[in-house]
Design a protein around this motif. Structure first.
Motif, short mmCIF file in Angstrom:
data_model
loop_
_atom_site.label_atom_id
_atom_site.label_comp_id
_atom_site.label_asym_id
_atom_site.label_seq_id
_atom_site.Cartn_x
_atom_site.Cartn_y
_atom_site.Cartn_z
N VAL A 63 59.44 47.55 49.55
CA VAL A 63 59.34 46.26 50.25
C VAL A 63 58.14 45.44 49.79
CG1 VAL A 63 60.65 46.91 52.31
CG2 VAL A 63 58.19 47.41 52.21
N THR A 64 57.62 45.76 48.60
CA THR A 64 56.50 45.01 48.04
C THR A 64 56.82 44.65 46.59
OG1 THR A 64 55.33 46.97 47.22
CG2 THR A 64 54.86 46.28 49.49
N PRO A 65 56.11 43.66 46.03
CA PRO A 65 56.40 43.25 44.66
C PRO A 65 55.55 43.94 43.60
CG PRO A 65 54.95 41.65 45.67
CD PRO A 65 55.23 42.70 46.72
N TRP A 66 54.58 44.78 44.01
CA TRP A 66 53.60 45.30 43.05
C TRP A 66 54.07 46.56 42.36
CZ3 TRP A 66 51.79 44.15 48.17
CH2 TRP A 66 51.22 42.89 48.26
N ALA A 67 53.70 46.66 41.09
CA ALA A 67 53.88 47.89 40.33
C ALA A 67 52.59 48.14 39.56
CB ALA A 67 55.05 47.76 39.35
N THR A 68 52.16 49.39 39.52
CA THR A 68 50.97 49.77 38.77
C THR A 68 51.39 50.52 37.52
OG1 THR A 68 49.64 49.92 40.79
CG2 THR A 68 48.80 51.04 38.84
N LEU A 69 50.94 50.04 36.38
CA LEU A 69 51.21 50.68 35.09
C LEU A 69 49.88 51.15 34.51
CD1 LEU A 69 53.66 48.02 33.57
CD2 LEU A 69 54.18 49.89 35.13
N TRP A 70 49.89 52.33 33.92
CA TRP A 70 48.66 52.96 33.47
C TRP A 70 48.63 53.05 31.95
CZ3 TRP A 70 45.26 54.21 37.38
CH2 TRP A 70 45.80 54.23 38.67
N ASP A 71 47.44 52.91 31.40
CA ASP A 71 47.21 53.15 29.97
C ASP A 71 46.07 54.15 29.89
OD1 ASP A 71 46.65 53.15 27.29
OD2 ASP A 71 46.59 50.97 27.06
N VAL A 72 46.43 55.41 29.99
CA VAL A 72 45.42 56.46 30.07
C VAL A 72 44.61 56.53 28.79
CG1 VAL A 72 45.05 58.95 30.33
CG2 VAL A 72 46.74 57.78 31.77
#
Length: 363
Positions: free
Chosen positions: A146-155
């Motif tokens: 129910v939210t628009p956010w996505a977290t993408l990682w570049d380790v």
């Protein structure tokens, strides 16, 4: 103050609601993003039956904390092989839904690196093309449905990207507690604490208002009561339903406020120290409660309505709750020195989410 609350997601809640996927995707081509264990659990077969020939593409190698190194091939293969589908269905925890949110944002070239370049600016942009998203959580915690956010990682490069566009709001959320019955106790606790953090973070927040507070308070009361019981009785359908509803309410709350300092702290704890997200964003909650207390009269009223007027007792209650779930609550418990702890706090306070915290100056 005039309060405004907006959430565009068509939300379906209740046991058995997964079956609505068939009618929601009628006469469409759809792609599915799902967690790897779903095949062994029989869930992938069940979805194949529900969707039939409309299912044209499946991504089932979703990794925890989606990393750009793995996402690149997944993204480009999706746009090559399923570029004509209308809808992407994400079934799983936050990682599956975040992965799907990245996939639906199409670049003109179909190149994932073009998307990363756009994200690196930190500015909103209009994608060249986009797909509709139906989000089906299998854990009670992330609120990503129910939210628009996505977290993408570049380790590899120690970076984190936050994706947030109009098109990354799910069109529909299906919250079916029956899908959560097989979630292991450890994941149940971790995701439940993520939801607790979402709710508390939406209260000690510059963007809070009485409407978001209504969702947050109800979520917090539900989680504090339900999560310890659910940990001991994970097969209890009533408890699963209560926890799913509490996590949904927490998601609704922070869908309007965004998160704040505890989540800002969590990003570095996950990126540099490998702490699972639900633990990384919750172990500092007693500390952040103390930093929030006394900063804003209206926020104090909301917090004291749940925890009482004594700060030390409030912190002790929250700390005891976390300890009862075997979550340690000090930076030192995770191997950080006092100097490292201070550095993380200072960096987190300057971050975008840290600036939402009522203990910092709003931009």
């Amino acid at each position: 103050m005039t309060a405004r609350f907006h959430n565009p997601v068509d939300t379906r809640f209740g046991c058995g609601s997964l079956r609505q996927l068939a009618s929601l995707t009628e006469n469409q081509k759809v792609a599915l993003v799902i967690f790897p264990e779903a095949r062994a659990l029989g869930l992938l077969d069940r979805l194949n039956v529900l969707l039939g020939e409309r299912l044209v593409h499946v991504v089932e190698d979703v990794q925890p904390n989606p990393d750009v190194a793995q996402l690149r091939d997944t993204y480009e293969r999706f746009w090559r092989e399923a570029g004509d589908c209308q809808t992407v269905i994400a079934v799983g925890g936050g990682s599956a839904i975040d992965t799907a949110k990245a996939l639906i944002v199409g670049t003109a070239s179909g190149s994932f690196d073009e998307l990363l370049t756009l994200l690196a600016t930190g500015q909103a942009f209009v994608p060249a093309r986009a797909k509709a998203l139906i989000a089906v959580p299998t854990t009670a915690g992330t609120g990503s449905e129910v939210t628009p956010w996505a977290t993408l990682w570049d380790v590899a490069n120690q970076k984190k990207y936050s994706l947030h566009l109009d098109c990354t709001w799910p069109k529909v959320a299906i919250v079916d507690p029956e899908l959560m019955m097989t979630v292991p106790a450890g994941v149940t606790v971790s995701t439940g604490l993520d939801a607790l953090s979402h709710a508390l973070e939406s209260i000690w927040n510059h963007n809070a208002n009485p409407i978001s507070d209504t969702y947050a308070v109800s979520a917090i009361e539900g989680i504090l009561d339900c999560l310890p019981q659910l940990r001991l009785d994970p097969g209890n359908k009533e408890l699963r339903s209560r926890m799913a509803l509490a996590a949904l309410k927490a998601g609704m709350a922070f869908s309007n406020t965004k998160t704040a300092l505890a989540h800002s702290i969590s990003y570095e704890m996950t990126l540099r120290y490998g702490l699972p997200h639900g633990i990384a964003c919750s172990f500092t909650l007693p500390l952040v409660l103390g930093l929030a207390w006394g900063r804003d009269e209206a926020r104090d009223r909301t917090l004291q309505g749940m925890f009482g007027p004594d700060l030390h007792k409030a912190q002790a209650r929250l700390r005891a709750f976390l300890h009862s779930l075997d979550v340690k609550t000090e930076f030192g418990d995770y191997g950080l020195s006092p100097e490292q702890s201070r550095s993380i706090l200072e960096t987190a306070a300057r971050g975008a989410r840290g600036r939402n915290f009522i203990g910092s100056s709003a931009d």
